[in-house]
Every structure is written in structure tokens, then in C-alpha cells.
Design a protein around this motif. Structure first.
Motif, PDB file in Angstrom:
ATOM      1  N   ARG A 174       0.766  -1.357   0.156  1.00 49.03           N
ATOM      2  CA  ARG A 174       0.048  -0.239   0.066  1.00 49.03           C
ATOM      3  C   ARG A 174       0.933   1.221  -0.082  1.00 49.03           C
ATOM      4  NH1 ARG A 174      -1.912   3.024   4.208  1.00 49.03           N
ATOM      5  NH2 ARG A 174      -1.430   1.598   5.693  1.00 49.03           N
ATOM      6  N   GLU A 175       2.195   1.130   0.675  1.00 42.55           N
ATOM      7  CA  GLU A 175       2.829   2.218   0.874  1.00 42.55           C
ATOM      8  C   GLU A 175       3.854   2.598  -0.163  1.00 42.55           C
ATOM      9  OE1 GLU A 175       2.245   4.738   2.900  1.00 42.55           O
ATOM     10  OE2 GLU A 175       0.869   3.611   4.020  1.00 42.55           O
ATOM     11  N   THR A 176       4.258   1.287  -0.828  1.00 39.17           N
ATOM     12  CA  THR A 176       5.454   1.624  -1.842  1.00 39.17           C
ATOM     13  C   THR A 176       5.207   0.919  -3.049  1.00 39.17           C
ATOM     14  OG1 THR A 176       6.398  -0.373  -1.177  1.00 39.17           O
ATOM     15  CG2 THR A 176       7.117   1.469   0.200  1.00 39.17           C
ATOM     16  N   GLY A 177       4.111   0.194  -3.177  1.00 33.71           N
ATOM     17  CA  GLY A 177       3.826  -0.789  -4.287  1.00 33.71           C
ATOM     18  C   GLY A 177       4.694  -1.991  -4.513  1.00 33.71           C
ATOM     19  N   LYS A 178       5.427  -2.283  -3.225  1.00 34.95           N
ATOM     20  CA  LYS A 178       6.343  -3.610  -3.471  1.00 34.95           C
ATOM     21  C   LYS A 178       6.126  -4.486  -2.246  1.00 34.95           C
ATOM     22  CE  LYS A 178       9.748  -0.841  -5.925  1.00 34.95           C
ATOM     23  NZ  LYS A 178      11.276  -0.275  -5.685  1.00 34.95           N
ATOM     24  N   ARG A 179       6.342  -5.560  -2.507  1.00 36.20           N
ATOM     25  CA  ARG A 179       6.023  -6.514  -1.153  1.00 36.20           C
ATOM     26  C   ARG A 179       7.370  -7.258  -0.539  1.00 36.20           C
ATOM     27  NH1 ARG A 179       0.917  -7.639  -0.667  1.00 36.20           N
ATOM     28  NH2 ARG A 179       1.343  -9.720   0.462  1.00 36.20           N
ATOM     29  N   SER A 180       8.625  -6.620  -0.991  1.00 35.35           N
ATOM     30  CA  SER A 180       9.621  -7.336  -0.364  1.00 35.35           C
ATOM     31  C   SER A 180      10.498  -6.162   0.179  1.00 35.35           C
ATOM     32  CB  SER A 180      10.505  -8.223  -1.357  1.00 35.35           C
ATOM     33  OG  SER A 180      11.734  -8.461  -0.558  1.00 35.35           O
TER      34      SER A 180
END
Length: 209
Positions: free
Chosen positions: A27-33
Motif C-alpha cells: 500500500r505504501e510503496t507498491g512493493k512486497r519485499s
């Protein structure tokens, strides 16, 4: 302490499980790692985690789950082109209208949580015309009762109407994006990535249609 180490320490202090942690990061960065974050994104995410961990001593694990569920549902609404602003401020405005609470971190009470979460579900179903979203039906395979799968298939159906599909069919798209032969083997985090990718495509194509 490196930024990566700080992120993992703050994750623990904020009492986030893996799914909630990755959903928040997406949600905050568009990334999951965290490994994929740029230095600037890591600093931004550290600020977010600091805000959560600061209240971790007084926030129950259950209330954290309410907050994470509301955030995940809000992002789903954004990908479905029902919610027009993905920002925290927009979500807080909706929460305020539904419950009178100023921030999702105050979402401790189950009754308040249901007002916000169920209210958002009703809004999404009405706006999309899909009454089956976020519902389970006895007798259906587990995959069909997974809200992530439901969102992905609904967005795909909208792209069909626009004649703007990114692949020959959904099966081909899922296999190309995840490397999994069967949808049942796709992990939860991968479904979120698929939802985000198709949601972005729907927003772009919808504007051009």
C-alpha cells in the motif's frame, strides 16, 4: 543498524504478521519485499512502521487485524475502480463517515470494524454490480471463495468488456505472471500482485476508453 534491519525490528514491534506487513508495504510503496525497496522507499516505510510501533504497546493484535483488513479491502476497491483515491487520507475520511473514528489505528471495537468493513463491501458490490464479491458460498471450491481471486476475476471481466486484455485468456496470464500451472497453487501474496497489476491496467484502459 541498516535500514533493512530496522524495518524487520519495527515489524516485530508493531506486531505485524507476514501478510499484514506485506500488504502494508504494498500500500505504501507498491512493493512486497523490503529487499526491492529503494533507499528512499525504505526510509519512508520506516517512518510508517515507526508510527505503528509507537502504539503497539496499547493496541491489541485483534485491532491490528481489523486495520489490516480495512486497508486490504480499500486497496481492492481502488483496483476495482470504485475507490478513486488510494491514499490513507481518503480511507480515513471513509472510516470517519462510517464510525466517527479519526484513524484506523483506533479500530479496536468489533462493532466499529464491522461498520467500516461491511460498509465498504456493500459500496464495492453496489458500484461494480457484482453481488458475489467478498462472499463465500458453501459447496464452492476454496479458490472461488477467496476474495483475492474474486477481485482478479472481476477485473479481468471488465478488461474483457473493454477489449484490452493483457493475454489471450486468464489462465495464460496467471501462468505467465506467477509461474504456477494451477491457480490453486498461487500464493496469497501473488494474488495481491496480480490484483494490483490488473487494477492499474483497468484504470489506464478505463481512462482511454
Amino acid at each position: 543498524m541498516s535500514d533493512l534491519a530496522a524495518i524487520h525490528v519495527l515489524k516485530k514491534k508493531a506486531r505485524l504478521d507476514d501478510d499484514s506487513y506485506r500488504d502494508l508495504m504494498a500500500r505504501e510503496t507498491g512493493k512486497r519485499s523490503a529487499k526491492d525497496l529503494t533507499p528512499a522507499e525504505r526510509r519512508t516505510f520506516i517512518t510508517v512502521l515507526n508510527g505503528l510501533s509507537g502504539g503497539a504497546q496499547t493496541t491489541s493484535r485483534t485491532s491490528g487485524k481489523y486495520e489490516a483488513k480495512l486497508q486490504a479491502l480499500w486497496i481492492a476497491g481502488y483496483n476495482l475502480c470504485v475507490v478513486h483515491q488510494r491514499s490513507n487520507a481518503a480511507m480515513r475520511s471513509f472510516l470517519k463517515r462510517q464510525t466517527g473514528l479519526d484513524h484506523s489505528r483506533f479500530l479496536h471495537n468489533e462493532a466499529d470494524a464491522l461498520k467500516a468493513i461491511e460498509g465498504l463491501k456493500v459500496w464495492i458490490r453496489r458500484a461494480t454490480g457484482n453481488d458475489g464479491l467478498f462472499k463465500t458460498e458453501q459447496g464452492l471450491p476454496r479458490l472461488y471463495n477467496d476474495p483475492r481471486f474474486q477481485v482478479v476475476t472481476h477485473i479481468w471481466s471488465e478488461l474483457v468488456k473493454l477489449d484490452r486484455l493483457p493475454a489471450a485468456n486468464l489462465t495464460v496470464f496467471l501462468q505467465a505472471e506467477t509461474g504456477q500451472e494451477w491457480p490453486e497453487h498461487i500464493e496469497q501474496g501473488q494474488w495481491i500482485d496480480l490484483q494490483n497489476k490488473l487494477g492499474q491496467l483497468l484504470r489506464e484502459k478505463g481512462k482511454k476508453a
